[in-house]
Design an enzyme around this catalytic site. Structure first.
Site, PDB file in Angstrom:
ATOM      1  N   ASP A  43       0.850  -1.198   0.000  1.00 19.79           N
ATOM      2  CA  ASP A  43       0.000   0.000   0.000  1.00 19.79           C
ATOM      3  C   ASP A  43       0.886   1.249   0.000  1.00 19.79           C
ATOM      4  O   ASP A  43       0.394   2.371  -0.108  1.00 19.79           O
ATOM      5  CB  ASP A  43      -0.996  -0.012   1.161  1.00 19.79           C
ATOM      6  CG  ASP A  43      -0.328  -0.089   2.516  1.00 19.79           C
ATOM      7  OD1 ASP A  43       0.912  -0.284   2.579  1.00 19.79           O
ATOM      8  OD2 ASP A  43      -1.040   0.052   3.530  1.00 19.79           O
ATOM      9  N   SER A  44       2.207   1.029   0.055  1.00 22.11           N
ATOM     10  CA  SER A  44       3.151   2.135  -0.147  1.00 22.11           C
ATOM     11  C   SER A  44       3.042   2.689  -1.557  1.00 22.11           C
ATOM     12  O   SER A  44       3.666   3.702  -1.876  1.00 22.11           O
ATOM     13  CB  SER A  44       4.590   1.670   0.120  1.00 22.11           C
ATOM     14  OG  SER A  44       4.891   0.499  -0.619  1.00 22.11           O
ATOM     15  N   ASP A  78      -0.928  -6.105  -0.406  1.00 23.64           N
ATOM     16  CA  ASP A  78      -1.315  -5.530   0.892  1.00 23.64           C
ATOM     17  C   ASP A  78      -2.819  -5.296   0.959  1.00 23.64           C
ATOM     18  O   ASP A  78      -3.437  -4.864  -0.032  1.00 23.64           O
ATOM     19  CB  ASP A  78      -0.649  -4.143   1.045  1.00 23.64           C
ATOM     20  CG  ASP A  78       0.545  -4.177   1.984  1.00 23.64           C
ATOM     21  OD1 ASP A  78       0.684  -5.130   2.751  1.00 23.64           O
ATOM     22  OD2 ASP A  78       1.342  -3.215   1.911  1.00 23.64           O
ATOM     23  N   LYS A 124      -0.960  -9.575   2.595  1.00 21.54           N
ATOM     24  CA  LYS A 124      -0.279  -9.128   3.812  1.00 21.54           C
ATOM     25  C   LYS A 124      -1.144  -8.086   4.487  1.00 21.54           C
ATOM     26  O   LYS A 124      -1.795  -7.299   3.790  1.00 21.54           O
ATOM     27  CB  LYS A 124       1.097  -8.523   3.476  1.00 21.54           C
ATOM     28  CG  LYS A 124       1.785  -7.883   4.663  1.00 21.54           C
ATOM     29  CD  LYS A 124       3.218  -7.481   4.372  1.00 21.54           C
ATOM     30  CE  LYS A 124       3.389  -6.087   3.804  1.00 21.54           C
ATOM     31  NZ  LYS A 124       2.791  -4.985   4.569  1.00 21.54           N
ATOM     32  N   GLU A 128      -1.376  -5.567   8.381  1.00 24.32           N
ATOM     33  CA  GLU A 128      -0.649  -5.105   9.555  1.00 24.32           C
ATOM     34  C   GLU A 128      -1.350  -5.543  10.848  1.00 24.32           C
ATOM     35  O   GLU A 128      -2.575  -5.627  10.881  1.00 24.32           O
ATOM     36  CB  GLU A 128      -0.534  -3.573   9.514  1.00 24.32           C
ATOM     37  CG  GLU A 128       0.234  -3.083   8.303  1.00 24.32           C
ATOM     38  CD  GLU A 128       0.325  -1.557   8.227  1.00 24.32           C
ATOM     39  OE1 GLU A 128      -0.164  -0.864   9.152  1.00 24.32           O
ATOM     40  OE2 GLU A 128       0.889  -1.058   7.238  1.00 24.32           O
ATOM     41  N   GLU A 163       9.143  -4.332  10.793  1.00 30.65           N
ATOM     42  CA  GLU A 163       9.522  -3.006  10.288  1.00 30.65           C
ATOM     43  C   GLU A 163       9.968  -2.099  11.436  1.00 30.65           C
ATOM     44  O   GLU A 163       9.254  -1.939  12.437  1.00 30.65           O
ATOM     45  CB  GLU A 163       8.334  -2.368   9.529  1.00 30.65           C
ATOM     46  CG  GLU A 163       8.684  -0.990   8.983  1.00 30.65           C
ATOM     47  CD  GLU A 163       7.727  -0.469   7.925  1.00 30.65           C
ATOM     48  OE1 GLU A 163       6.797  -1.188   7.520  1.00 30.65           O
ATOM     49  OE2 GLU A 163       7.923   0.696   7.497  1.00 30.65           O
TER      50      GLU A 163
HETATM   51  O1  KIV Z   1       3.631  -1.215   1.749  1.00 27.09           O
HETATM   52  C1  KIV Z   1       4.821  -1.531   1.862  1.00 27.09           C
HETATM   53  O2  KIV Z   1       5.689  -1.167   1.058  1.00 27.09           O
HETATM   54  C2  KIV Z   1       5.210  -2.352   2.999  1.00 27.09           C
HETATM   55  C3  KIV Z   1       6.667  -2.587   3.215  1.00 27.09           C
HETATM   56  C4  KIV Z   1       7.259  -1.392   3.837  1.00 27.09           C
HETATM   57  C5  KIV Z   1       6.917  -3.812   3.998  1.00 27.09           C
HETATM   58  O3  KIV Z   1       4.383  -2.789   3.729  1.00 27.09           O
END
Ligand code: KIV
Length: 274
Positions: free
Chosen positions: A53-54, A92, A122, A124, A191
């Site tokens: 989600d980055s 994510d 993935k 959090e 992280e």
């Molecule tokens: O969204 C992302 O890029 C991440 C990484 C920082 C692990 O979750």
């Protein structure tokens, strides 16, 4: 993880990551958000591509990951999954698309797998999402956990801060990671965690840990690809820049602008005679 050289390309699957940990081979992971970049990172032998989600703060012009939608994730995951031949593609779950219940997490994950072609998801959180992880993994959806600094909770954590400092916090973080493993997660991202704490979690867990700002003792490493390749004008302290793609792109665009304005491009070589 070593690539199987000389043999037909073998897709990375979640059990290969566990085997890599058992063999002491490190796992490489990078983010990817579009097809051409995913193809290059895949061909370079990256084991896992994370459609993070980055994408929000690295590609979509947001300042955080919070505004990223499920539609954004489906769109970018489809581009990445369609371009990759070897890497495991993990998508994510964005903020607001899973926290409320295991059922909400399930519905979002099904979309990312069915509509976009993700191989795993993935999200959090530690113990608070263990039930979510359990439902997903027991219904055929591989889950990667993510503890330590969790960017979607930046507003609660008081900014981008190292997590797990001090004995109590380190113990809580370890318990969170163990809860994810017990719920069926196949790996856990750590992280911004002190290196000794990440090393301890890595020792305690049977599943691989993937570090980002978590020192050298994790089973694998992940970076945001724009930080790794120097596309952004700023990179976090824990990232290493292996190229200056931003500077290269800027130089190419300046040369192009100059040649077009100076009538040096296009020439006959770039034209159709008839
Ligand atoms: O969204 C992302 O890029 C991440 C990484 C920082 C692990 O979750």
């Amino acid at each position: 993880m070593s690539e199987s050289s000389g043999t037909p390309l073998r897709r990375v699957r979640v059990h290969h990551l566990r085997q890599a940990k058992e063999r002491g081979e490190r796992i490489t992971m990078l983010t990817a958000y579009d097809a051409p970049t995913a193809r290059i990172l895949d061909e370079a032998g990256t084991d896992v591509l994370l459609v993070g989600d980055s994408v929000g703060d690295n590609m979509l012009g947001h300042t955080t990951t919070v505004p990223v939608t499920v539609e954004d994730m489906v769109h970018h995951t489809r581009a990445v999954a369609g371009a990759v031949r070897r890497a495991l593609v993990v998508a994510d779950l964005p903020f607001g698309s899973y926290e409320a219940s295991p059922q909400q997490a399930h519905a979002t994950s099904v979309r990312l797998m069915k509509e976009a072609g993700a191989h795993a998801v993935k999200f959090e959180g530690g113990r608070r999402v263990a039930e979510h992880v359990h439902l997903l993994t027991s219904t055929g959806i591989p889950v990667m956990g993510h503890v330590g600094f969790t960017p979607q909770s930046e507003n609660v954590l008081g900014g981008k801060r190292v997590q797990g400092r001090g004995d109590e916090a380190a113990q809580r973080l370890t318990e969170d990671a163990v809860a994810l493993q017990e719920a069926g997660a196949f790996a856990v991202v750590l992280e911004m965690v002190p290196a000794p704490v990440a090393a301890r979690v890595t020792e305690v867990l049977a599943i691989p840990t993937i570090g980002i700002g978590a020192g050298p003792e994790c089973d694998g490493q992940v970076l945001v690809w724009t930080d790794m390749a120097g596309l952004s004008d700023w990179s976090p302290r824990f990232a290493k820049r292996y190229a200056e793609i931003g500077a290269t792109l800027g130089a190419a665009a300046r040369a192009y602008n100059e040649e077009v304005r100076g009538r040096a491009f296009p020439t006959e070589a770039h034209s159709f005679a008839e």
